[in-house]
Design a protein around this motif. Structure first.
Motif, short mmCIF file in Angstrom:
data_model
loop_
_atom_site.label_atom_id
_atom_site.label_comp_id
_atom_site.label_asym_id
_atom_site.label_seq_id
_atom_site.Cartn_x
_atom_site.Cartn_y
_atom_site.Cartn_z
N LYS A 56 0.99 -1.19 0.02
CA LYS A 56 -0.05 -0.08 0.01
C LYS A 56 0.83 1.37 -0.10
CE LYS A 56 -3.77 -2.19 2.44
NZ LYS A 56 -4.81 -2.21 3.72
N LYS B 169 0.47 4.01 1.40
CA LYS B 169 0.46 5.00 2.86
C LYS B 169 1.42 3.93 3.54
CE LYS B 169 -2.18 6.45 6.84
NZ LYS B 169 -3.47 6.65 7.21
N GLU C 52 -3.57 7.14 -1.20
CA GLU C 52 -3.75 5.79 -0.40
C GLU C 52 -4.29 4.47 -1.33
OE1 GLU C 52 -5.82 5.65 3.40
OE2 GLU C 52 -4.85 7.89 3.69
#
Length: 440
Positions: free
Chosen positions: A208, A210, A234
């Protein structure tokens, strides 16, 4: 012709320009005579067209044109002769009863006057001047970076600590497919690192965005996105591993010194660290100087109090651009530009009061230094003087580029002046501390 000025208040005035027929008629008549000589009208020989016909056809437009030229020239000359320091440009006042059929005319212009003020450089609250030093930790990192840069690349079958991993990031929804090389040490968090450790070429790792890297700027580089695109991003990613390498660090010896700086320039690790320190602190000085100039600018704008002809400037902004603005748009534009205008006035006052001048030879020398520095980046360290002069001439023939360089030179002169004239609070910091304090 008669020109008079009436002060409305300390920041606003009205100039009245009165023009009579005697001021423009001779010029108009001369132009019409010339028109008659050149007129080619069916039914008349060239140069024999009746003057009455010429006046009827061209008289008014020629008169209006000459009155406007006379008006503009006389107004400009008046502003120069009276040494009026104005902001923006004179704004003509609308006259409902104006009539071009008359012989005599009166025009009125609103002026926004520059305020009078003093600039005090004895700051009550001392401005911080940062002295950025290259500390031992930074020198250790830079030596390690040099060792790595000139080290030996060794392919690996699996991802291990310290590995550099080449592969492709993919997100189908964003139509993202970007080849990148990332350092395992830059991956943030134990969970993410665990996904990489032990992985092989061809493995696909799910990630991911983030919290993926220890610095969002590294995410920008890895995905090839801008700062705005990365901010708050994100999304899920896959990373397909294509190559795994580690770098065996180069030994710190004379061979390394010669690769980095040339033969025999540096002869020991101590000299290497001193050279790194010197180069780093030169770069830090540039950033510290820019921060100091910004801090002085902020201080002077906040602490040099004077009024501006705000309503005049809003009216001027509304009509001065290519596209007219509504009063609301002009007011918003004024709010955005007021701080910059205040500093322009303060800067001009500092330059004038302290006799800080800029001549063309200084600009040429400054530009030459700028060009030499750029050429050195591409390996041209000893350009011939004629080549330099030719490049400088071309650069300064570009008005936008000349203006930019002139502004840089003025900023440099002001910075040098401020360093002499202002007593600062000096604070010694390392680079990380500087970034935390200044950019927070």
């Amino acid at each position: 012709m008669n020109i008079t000025k009436e002060n409305v208040d300390a920041l606003n005035a009205v100039v009245k320009v009165e023009i009579s027929a005697a001021d423009y008629q001779d010029k108009v008549d001369a132009i019409l005579v010339d028109y008659r000589k050149k007129a080619d009208i069916p039914g008349f020989r060239k140069g024999q067209v009746p003057m009455g016909m010429i006046k009827k056809q061209y008289g008014k437009s020629v008169m209006i044109d000459e009155v406007n030229k006379l008006l503009q020239d006389s107004l400009n000359n008046y502003l120069v002769e009276e040494k009026l320091d104005i902001l923006g440009n004179p704004l003509p006042k609308m006259q409902d009863d104006f009539n071009w059929e008359a012989d005599d005319y009166a025009f009125e212009f609103e002026l926004g006057l520059a305020p009078e003020f003093d600039v005090k450089l004895d700051a009550k609250k001392k401005i911080t001047k940062y002295d950025i030093v290259a500390d031992t930790e930074l020198l250790d990192k830079e030596v390690a970076n040099i060792q790595k840069r000139f080290g030996k690349i060794i392919p690996q079958e699996t991802v291990v600590e310290g590995a550099a991993i080449a592969g492709t990031f993919v997100n189908e929804e964003k139509e993202l497919e970007k080849k990148s090389t990332i350092e395992l040490d830059s991956i943030k968090g134990k969970v993410n690192k665990k996904k990489f450790l032990g992985a092989k070429v061809g493995d696909v790792i799910e990630l991911k965005t983030k919290g993926l890297f220890d610095d969002d700027h590294k995410l920008m580089g890895a995905l090839g996105m801008s700062h705005d695109e990365i901010h708050g991003l994100e999304i899920p990613l896959t990373f397909t591993i294509e190559e795994i390498n580690i770098t065996e660090l180069s030994e710190v010896n004379q061979e390394l010194f010669d690769k980095v700086f040339g033969p025999d320039v540096v002869k020991s690790e101590e000299e290497l660290r001193e050279k790194i320190k010197e180069d780093a602190e030169k770069q830090f000085q540039t950033q510290a100087d820019q921060q100091l100039l910004n801090a002085v600018t902020e201080y002077l704008v906040e602490n040099t109090k004077f009024d501006l002809p705000a309503e005049f400037l809003k009216k001027w902004l509304a009509v001065s651009g290519e596209n007219p603005m509504t009063p609301e748009q002009a007011a918003a534009e004024y709010e955005k530009s007021e701080k910059g205008l205040r500093y322009q006035l303060i800067e001009g006052k500092v330059l004038k009061d302290n006799d800080i001048k800029l001549d063309f030879q200084e600009l040429k020398d400054f530009t030459k230094g700028f060009v030499k520095a750029q050429m050195a980046q591409y390996g041209q360290v000893n350009p011939e003087e004629k080549e330099l002069d030719d490049i400088v001439t071309r650069v300064l023939s570009n008005q936008e580029e000349a203006k930019r360089l002139q502004e840089q030179l003025v900023s440099q002169k002001l910075l040098n002046f401020y360093k002499e004239a202002i007593t600062f609070k000096v604070k010694e910091v390392n680079y990380e501390e500087f970034v935390k304090e200044v950019y927070k």
